[in-house]
Design a protein around this motif. Structure first.
Motif: not given
Length: 163
Positions: A109-123
């Motif tokens: 889950a932490l790995s996913h959140l890292s990727s999500f935050n870097a790529n998709f959280a803002g959009p």
């Protein structure tokens, strides 16, 4: 109606043999995944983590959200082996959405959140307003810290089973 070139009995026997082979393969895959899950912990032991994250979709953002969902799903599916499930649902009127996410464990889950935050959280946050998060399982302290901004409700296993 299409006529079969061989007797019905042979046709149904072929169907039964095919179904039996499919069931055997399915049972083998299920048994293998069950063994892996038993080694790592099943849903009732608390090692796997899942959550439902709910949002309100901003007016006029439905099409952009659907396109972003496709990108997020592709990313999770192709590069996150610990992501066991990642499913979005959108209300009929397009104003509400939920994502049900399921992870092998807190590290996944932490790995996913890292990727999500870097790529998709803002959009994503440009298109939606978060309304709630319910977490299932027993996340470790690092994961709890990572998601504390969403003010999640933690649900502990109380009984039942998953097949």
């Amino acid at each position: 109606m299409m006529r079969l070139n061989y007797p019905r009995r042979a046709f149904f026997r072929a169907i039964c043999v095919g179904l039996t082979a499919c069931l055997a393969l399915g049972q083998a895959v299920y048994a293998e995944s069950g063994t892996e899950k038993a080694q790592k912990g099943d849903g009732m032991s608390g090692s796997d983590i899942s959550w439902v994250f709910s949002v309100t979709v901003k007016e006029g953002a439905q099409d952009k959200l659907k396109a972003l969902i496709d990108k997020m799903t592709d990313q999770a599916k192709s590069s996150e082996p610990g992501t066991l499930g990642y499913e979005w649902s959108i209300s009929d009127d397009g104003t509400h959405a939920q994502v049900h996410e399921h992870y092998l464990d807190s590290d996944a889950a932490l790995s996913h959140l890292s990727s999500f935050n870097a790529n998709f959280a803002g959009p994503l946050m440009e298109l939606v307003t978060p309304t709630g998060m319910v977490v299932f399982g027993d996340p470790d302290s690092a994961l709890k810290e990572a998601i504390e901004g969403a003010k999640p409700i933690y649900m502990k296993p109380a009984g039942g089973f998953v097949r």
